[in-house]
Structures are given as C-alpha cells and as structure tokens.
Enzyme design. Structure first.
Site, mmCIF file in Angstrom:
data_model
loop_
_atom_site.group_PDB
_atom_site.id
_atom_site.type_symbol
_atom_site.label_atom_id
_atom_site.label_comp_id
_atom_site.label_asym_id
_atom_site.label_seq_id
_atom_site.Cartn_x
_atom_site.Cartn_y
_atom_site.Cartn_z
ATOM 1 N N ARG A 104 0.901 -1.137 -0.055
ATOM 2 C CA ARG A 104 0.039 -0.025 -0.051
ATOM 3 C C ARG A 104 0.781 1.103 -0.096
ATOM 4 O O ARG A 104 1.688 1.282 0.828
ATOM 5 C CB ARG A 104 -0.888 -0.053 1.264
ATOM 6 C CG ARG A 104 -2.247 0.637 1.278
ATOM 7 C CD ARG A 104 -2.975 0.433 2.532
ATOM 8 N NE ARG A 104 -4.160 1.413 2.534
ATOM 9 C CZ ARG A 104 -5.253 0.913 1.917
ATOM 10 N NH1 ARG A 104 -5.468 -0.030 0.965
ATOM 11 N NH2 ARG A 104 -6.380 1.540 2.185
ATOM 12 N N THR A 108 -0.295 7.700 -1.347
ATOM 13 C CA THR A 108 -1.602 7.750 -1.832
ATOM 14 C C THR A 108 -2.615 6.761 -1.213
ATOM 15 O O THR A 108 -3.853 6.692 -1.553
ATOM 16 C CB THR A 108 -1.530 7.267 -3.225
ATOM 17 O OG1 THR A 108 -1.204 5.958 -3.423
ATOM 18 C CG2 THR A 108 -0.569 8.312 -4.225
ATOM 19 N N ASP A 200 10.095 -12.426 11.988
ATOM 20 C CA ASP A 200 9.601 -12.151 10.602
ATOM 21 C C ASP A 200 9.474 -13.630 9.791
ATOM 22 O O ASP A 200 10.634 -14.570 9.553
ATOM 23 C CB ASP A 200 11.044 -11.613 9.795
ATOM 24 C CG ASP A 200 10.631 -11.181 8.256
ATOM 25 O OD1 ASP A 200 10.140 -11.983 7.639
ATOM 26 O OD2 ASP A 200 10.789 -9.939 8.057
ATOM 27 N N ASP A 203 11.539 -14.472 6.666
ATOM 28 C CA ASP A 203 12.896 -14.630 6.991
ATOM 29 C C ASP A 203 13.137 -15.940 7.586
ATOM 30 O O ASP A 203 13.852 -16.855 7.074
ATOM 31 C CB ASP A 203 13.497 -13.814 8.086
ATOM 32 C CG ASP A 203 14.080 -12.346 7.329
ATOM 33 O OD1 ASP A 203 14.113 -12.417 6.006
ATOM 34 O OD2 ASP A 203 14.190 -11.400 8.055
HETATM 35 N N1 URA Z 1 5.529 -9.707 9.395
HETATM 36 C C1 URA Z 1 6.159 -10.531 9.892
HETATM 37 O O1 URA Z 1 6.804 -11.629 9.258
HETATM 38 N N2 URA Z 1 5.977 -10.724 11.419
HETATM 39 C C2 URA Z 1 5.495 -9.720 12.107
HETATM 40 O O2 URA Z 1 5.633 -9.850 13.281
HETATM 41 C C3 URA Z 1 4.910 -8.603 11.432
HETATM 42 C C4 URA Z 1 4.691 -8.697 10.175
#
Ligand code: URA
Length: 209
Positions: A104, A108, A200, A203
């Site tokens: 997003r 905008t 994440d 990751d």
């Molecule tokens: N995206 C992720 O991979 N982990 C989070 O905690 C938030 C967004």
C-alpha cells in the site's frame, strides 16, 4: 461486519508454540507452517457446497455426497504467503494458485502491485488470500482490493498470527471478507512486529536475515 474465526484446536495451538519458538530452525518452521495451513484450510472450507451422487459400494448402491464443483483459488501474498500454499493444496488439490506482490503506497494509500499472476477466471472462484502474519493489515487490504478490482467476489483471508490492529483494519476496509486465524496476539510493537508473534515469517521460512 465480517466474521473472525480463531482456530483454537489443540493441534493448531501446539504447532503454533513451535513456530513461535526462536530455536525452531527453517526446515521445521516450513513443515509446521505447511501443517498449520492444512489444518486452517479445513475450517476455511467448512461451508463448501455438496451435492448428492449415486455410487456403488462393494455392498450396494448408495447415495453419498461430493463437493459440488465449486472452483477454488489460493492467493499467497508474496513472499511469506508462499509457505502456506503446499499445505492448502494437499487438502484442495484442484485449487488454482495466483500470486500477488502488492503493497500500500503510504502517500496515496492505493495498492501498488509489483507482481501479479492470477487464474484467468478468478470471478468464478472462491478465493482464499493467505499470508502467515496479519500485522497492520496494509498488504492484506491492498491485495484484497486488487483482487476485487480484477473481479474477485468471494474472498476469505487466512493467516496464522494476527495483531488486533490488522484484524480491525481488514474488517473495516473489507467487511465482506471473513478472517481465519490461529491466534490474535497482543499488539504490534514500534517496529511493526506482532507481539509475542514469531518474528519475521518470510525470513524464518526462507532462511534469510
Ligand atoms: N510480518 C512478519 O513476518 N512478522 C511480524 O511480526 C509482522 C509482520
């Protein structure tokens, strides 16, 4: 207002504990995300329509049920959504998979697509948009908006861990989209991570950092 289904099945909660644990390595993390996605897909597909068919068992003729041919589409949001696809396809092998890379634009507020390849008939399909983490809701909202622009009508959103902020945002922008989630956690921290969350997801799935 859309429905939020929190899947508190013991198997789901058990597996969720392992993907939250920072000691869980990528191989196991990937396997668990796949298993969790399969279990969540079971609930997402609960209301698929059935029709009656007549078959012959080894014993006699019988009237039984089968899926009435509703076409499905699984739409992973790149990149982490990819980790959920195989688990869902184990349960719904006939589903087509469309990929959306979208964010997003912070100025905008419009969805900006950087990658998109969808089944040609998404208007006729029941679509499940998947992303393991629903944080601010920005990319989920943008991806759903984008699918609607392309004619998608029947859309559900499935994730593993959500922040309350993300759930509220998706419900506000897309009140027609039901949400299926394994856990709604406490909050987002100042870095946009879900707390306690699992870090994440992209990751951890792909071993990047
Ligand atoms: N995206 C992720 O991979 N982990 C989070 O905690 C938030 C967004």
């Amino acid at each position: 207002m859309s429905k939020v289904t929190v899947m508190d099945h013991p198997l789901i909660q058990h597996k969720l504990t392992f993907i939250r644990d920072k000691e869980t390595g990528s191989k196991e993390f990937r396997e668990l995300v796949e298993e969790l996605s399969l279990l969540l897909a079971y609930e997402v597909t609960r209301n698929l329509p059935l029709s009656e068919v007549e078959i012959e068992t080894p014993v006699c003729k019988a009237k039984t049920k089968q899926l009435s041919g509703k076409k499905m589409g699984v739409i992973p949001i790149l990149r982490a959504g990819l980790g959920m696809v195989d688990g869902i396809l184990k349960l719904i092998p006939a589903a087509k998979v469309g990929h959306v890379g979208v964010y997003r634009d912070p100025e905008t507020l419009k969805p900006v697509e950087y990658y998109c390849k969808l089944p040609s008939d998404i208007q006729e399909r029941e679509l499940i948009v998947v992303d393991p983490m629903l944080a601010t809701g920005g990319s989920a909202i943008a991806a759903i908006e984008f699918l609607k622009e392309k004619g998608g009508k029947n859309i559900k959103f499935m994730c593993l861990v959500a922040a309350p902020e993300g759930v509220d945002a998706v419900q506000k922008e897309h009140p027609d989209v039901d949400i299926f989630v394994a856990s709604v956690d406490n909050e987002l921290n100042e870095h946009g991570y879900i707390v306690p969350g699992l870090g994440d997801a992209g990751d951890r799935l792909f071993g990047t950092k």
